[in-house]
Design a protein around this motif. Sequence first.
Motif, PDB file in Angstrom:
ATOM      1  N   UNK A  58       0.759  -1.147   0.042  1.00 41.15           N
ATOM      2  CA  UNK A  58      -0.028  -0.059   0.122  1.00 41.15           C
ATOM      3  C   UNK A  58       0.904   1.076  -0.148  1.00 41.15           C
ATOM      4  N   UNK A  59       0.702   2.066  -1.061  1.00 39.27           N
ATOM      5  CA  UNK A  59       1.429   3.327  -1.045  1.00 39.27           C
ATOM      6  C   UNK A  59       0.427   4.523  -0.752  1.00 39.27           C
ATOM      7  N   UNK A  60       1.002   5.034   0.418  1.00 39.11           N
ATOM      8  CA  UNK A  60       0.118   6.508   0.728  1.00 39.11           C
ATOM      9  C   UNK A  60       1.154   7.797   0.647  1.00 39.11           C
ATOM     10  N   UNK A  61       0.198   8.768   0.605  1.00 40.44           N
ATOM     11  CA  UNK A  61       1.007   9.906   0.391  1.00 40.44           C
ATOM     12  C   UNK A  61       0.273  11.212   1.180  1.00 40.44           C
ATOM     13  N   UNK A  62       1.154  12.054   1.556  1.00 41.16           N
ATOM     14  CA  UNK A  62       0.621  12.871   2.519  1.00 41.16           C
ATOM     15  C   UNK A  62       1.297  14.373   2.253  1.00 41.16           C
ATOM     16  N   UNK A  63       1.103  15.442   2.791  1.00 39.63           N
ATOM     17  CA  UNK A  63       1.486  16.766   2.666  1.00 39.63           C
ATOM     18  C   UNK A  63       2.145  17.342   3.892  1.00 39.63           C
ATOM     19  N   UNK A  64       1.846  16.824   5.109  1.00 41.07           N
ATOM     20  CA  UNK A  64       2.447  17.325   6.291  1.00 41.07           C
ATOM     21  C   UNK A  64       2.881  16.168   7.233  1.00 41.07           C
ATOM     22  N   UNK A  65       4.260  15.787   6.946  1.00 40.07           N
ATOM     23  CA  UNK A  65       4.825  15.541   8.396  1.00 40.07           C
ATOM     24  C   UNK A  65       5.847  16.228   8.398  1.00 40.07           C
ATOM     25  N   UNK A  66       5.601  16.936   9.582  1.00 33.15           N
ATOM     26  CA  UNK A  66       6.408  18.434  10.013  1.00 33.15           C
ATOM     27  C   UNK A  66       6.499  19.291   9.063  1.00 33.15           C
ATOM     28  N   UNK A  67       5.320  19.547   8.258  1.00 31.79           N
ATOM     29  CA  UNK A  67       5.408  20.429   7.208  1.00 31.79           C
ATOM     30  C   UNK A  67       5.809  19.958   5.950  1.00 31.79           C
ATOM     31  N   UNK A  68       6.084  18.659   5.924  1.00 33.52           N
ATOM     32  CA  UNK A  68       6.691  18.491   4.455  1.00 33.52           C
ATOM     33  C   UNK A  68       5.859  17.400   3.878  1.00 33.52           C
ATOM     34  N   UNK A  69       5.832  17.208   2.471  1.00 36.09           N
ATOM     35  CA  UNK A  69       5.399  16.113   1.783  1.00 36.09           C
ATOM     36  C   UNK A  69       5.901  14.992   2.140  1.00 36.09           C
ATOM     37  N   UNK A  70       5.284  13.651   1.939  1.00 38.74           N
ATOM     38  CA  UNK A  70       5.991  12.459   2.280  1.00 38.74           C
ATOM     39  C   UNK A  70       5.148  11.364   1.387  1.00 38.74           C
ATOM     40  N   UNK A  71       5.725   9.963   1.104  1.00 39.38           N
ATOM     41  CA  UNK A  71       5.227   8.857   0.599  1.00 39.38           C
ATOM     42  C   UNK A  71       5.539   8.037   1.267  1.00 39.38           C
ATOM     43  N   UNK A  72       4.718   6.783   1.549  1.00 39.70           N
ATOM     44  CA  UNK A  72       5.241   5.449   2.143  1.00 39.70           C
ATOM     45  C   UNK A  72       4.651   4.367   1.678  1.00 39.70           C
ATOM     46  N   UNK A  73       5.475   3.313   1.541  1.00 38.93           N
ATOM     47  CA  UNK A  73       5.125   1.969   1.211  1.00 38.93           C
ATOM     48  C   UNK A  73       4.819   1.102   2.233  1.00 38.93           C
ATOM     49  N   UNK A  74       4.006   0.307   2.477  1.00 36.82           N
ATOM     50  CA  UNK A  74       3.653  -0.517   3.545  1.00 36.82           C
ATOM     51  C   UNK A  74       3.650  -1.745   2.970  1.00 36.82           C
ATOM     52  N   UNK A  75       4.663  -2.609   3.234  1.00 40.77           N
ATOM     53  CA  UNK A  75       4.835  -3.978   2.485  1.00 40.77           C
ATOM     54  C   UNK A  75       6.104  -4.841   3.112  1.00 40.77           C
ATOM     55  N   UNK A  76       5.838  -5.825   3.658  1.00 43.26           N
ATOM     56  CA  UNK A  76       4.373  -6.599   4.038  1.00 43.26           C
ATOM     57  C   UNK A  76       3.978  -5.855   5.160  1.00 43.26           C
ATOM     58  N   UNK A  77       2.604  -6.016   5.058  1.00 44.20           N
ATOM     59  CA  UNK A  77       1.670  -5.384   6.511  1.00 44.20           C
ATOM     60  C   UNK A  77       0.700  -6.219   7.128  1.00 44.20           C
ATOM     61  N   UNK A  78       0.621  -6.012   8.283  1.00 49.48           N
ATOM     62  CA  UNK A  78      -0.321  -6.635   9.235  1.00 49.48           C
ATOM     63  C   UNK A  78      -1.085  -5.747  10.164  1.00 49.48           C
ATOM     64  N   UNK A  79      -2.232  -5.717  10.261  1.00 48.01           N
ATOM     65  CA  UNK A  79      -2.949  -5.113  11.214  1.00 48.01           C
ATOM     66  C   UNK A  79      -4.189  -5.657  11.855  1.00 48.01           C
ATOM     67  N   UNK A  80      -4.301  -5.948  13.227  1.00 47.14           N
ATOM     68  CA  UNK A  80      -5.456  -6.876  13.485  1.00 47.14           C
ATOM     69  C   UNK A  80      -5.637  -5.987  15.262  1.00 47.14           C
ATOM     70  N   UNK A  81      -6.914  -5.577  15.365  1.00 53.72           N
ATOM     71  CA  UNK A  81      -6.955  -5.394  16.642  1.00 53.72           C
ATOM     72  C   UNK A  81      -5.608  -4.057  17.110  1.00 53.72           C
ATOM     73  N   UNK A  82      -4.906  -4.490  18.275  1.00 53.33           N
ATOM     74  CA  UNK A  82      -3.948  -3.829  18.633  1.00 53.33           C
ATOM     75  C   UNK A  82      -2.596  -4.687  18.111  1.00 53.33           C
ATOM     76  N   UNK A  83      -2.651  -5.411  17.326  1.00 48.57           N
ATOM     77  CA  UNK A  83      -1.574  -6.235  16.595  1.00 48.57           C
ATOM     78  C   UNK A  83      -1.043  -5.383  15.344  1.00 48.57           C
ATOM     79  N   UNK A  84       0.265  -5.100  15.452  1.00 45.61           N
ATOM     80  CA  UNK A  84       0.530  -4.440  14.123  1.00 45.61           C
ATOM     81  C   UNK A  84       1.949  -5.063  13.478  1.00 45.61           C
ATOM     82  N   UNK A  85       2.236  -5.127  12.557  1.00 44.87           N
ATOM     83  CA  UNK A  85       3.443  -5.383  11.861  1.00 44.87           C
ATOM     84  C   UNK A  85       3.614  -4.718  10.353  1.00 44.87           C
ATOM     85  N   UNK A  86       4.559  -3.943  10.174  1.00 45.80           N
ATOM     86  CA  UNK A  86       4.690  -3.063   9.019  1.00 45.80           C
ATOM     87  C   UNK A  86       6.282  -2.987   8.729  1.00 45.80           C
ATOM     88  N   UNK A  87       6.541  -3.298   7.332  1.00 45.92           N
ATOM     89  CA  UNK A  87       7.690  -2.962   6.939  1.00 45.92           C
ATOM     90  C   UNK A  87       7.348  -1.824   5.863  1.00 45.92           C
TER      91      UNK A  87
END
Length: 185
Positions: A58-87
């Motif tokens: 999953x590629x996401x983008x934003x405009x405001x991490x500490x005032x600057x644009x960013x893009x992220x790739x989460x792969x592999x990824x896992x999220x269930x309840x309070x469990x989280x695993x992301x590279x």
Amino acid sequence: MLTDKDFSLIKDQRLLLHKRAIIGKIATLLGDVETELKSSELINSPLLPSGTLTKAGKISRGENYKGLPYLVLDFPRYSKGNELFIYRNMFWWGNYFLCMLISQNCNHKLNLLPSAKKDYFLNIGATPWNYDISDDNWIKFMELNKVPDKIQFVCIAKKINFNDFDQLPGISRTTFETLMSFLSK
């Protein structure tokens, strides 16, 4: 009040068009990173939580991490309840690329491997969502003698300079494999 420089910039479309083109190139690069990660044998590691998404990132983008644009790739990824695993591979405009492994409530333990500590950082803050490795929430991995007692999540990162842009897919795969070697159950 807007200055002459402000007016000059708001009249110039080239700045934003160029930014948009750069963001498109970064998104393409992150797609290449995903393809490279899929070829890693560790994509099927028993260390990954059951149900980890390894078919598509999953590629996401934003405009405001500490005032600057960013893009992220989460792969592999896992999220269930309070469990989280992301590279996560993150491009942060004006700063760097960041390759980061986050594991929370997935029963992972952090191992200190003396031979692989160089260039890695451990997040010792209250949240894994801080990506600014220059602040006090991050410590150089090689400065650790033992795992901190009150670690509530595992979040390890490696900073990749922009001049290594073209090598990011291979660097990210190697970083993923190294970061996985820091984990055990």
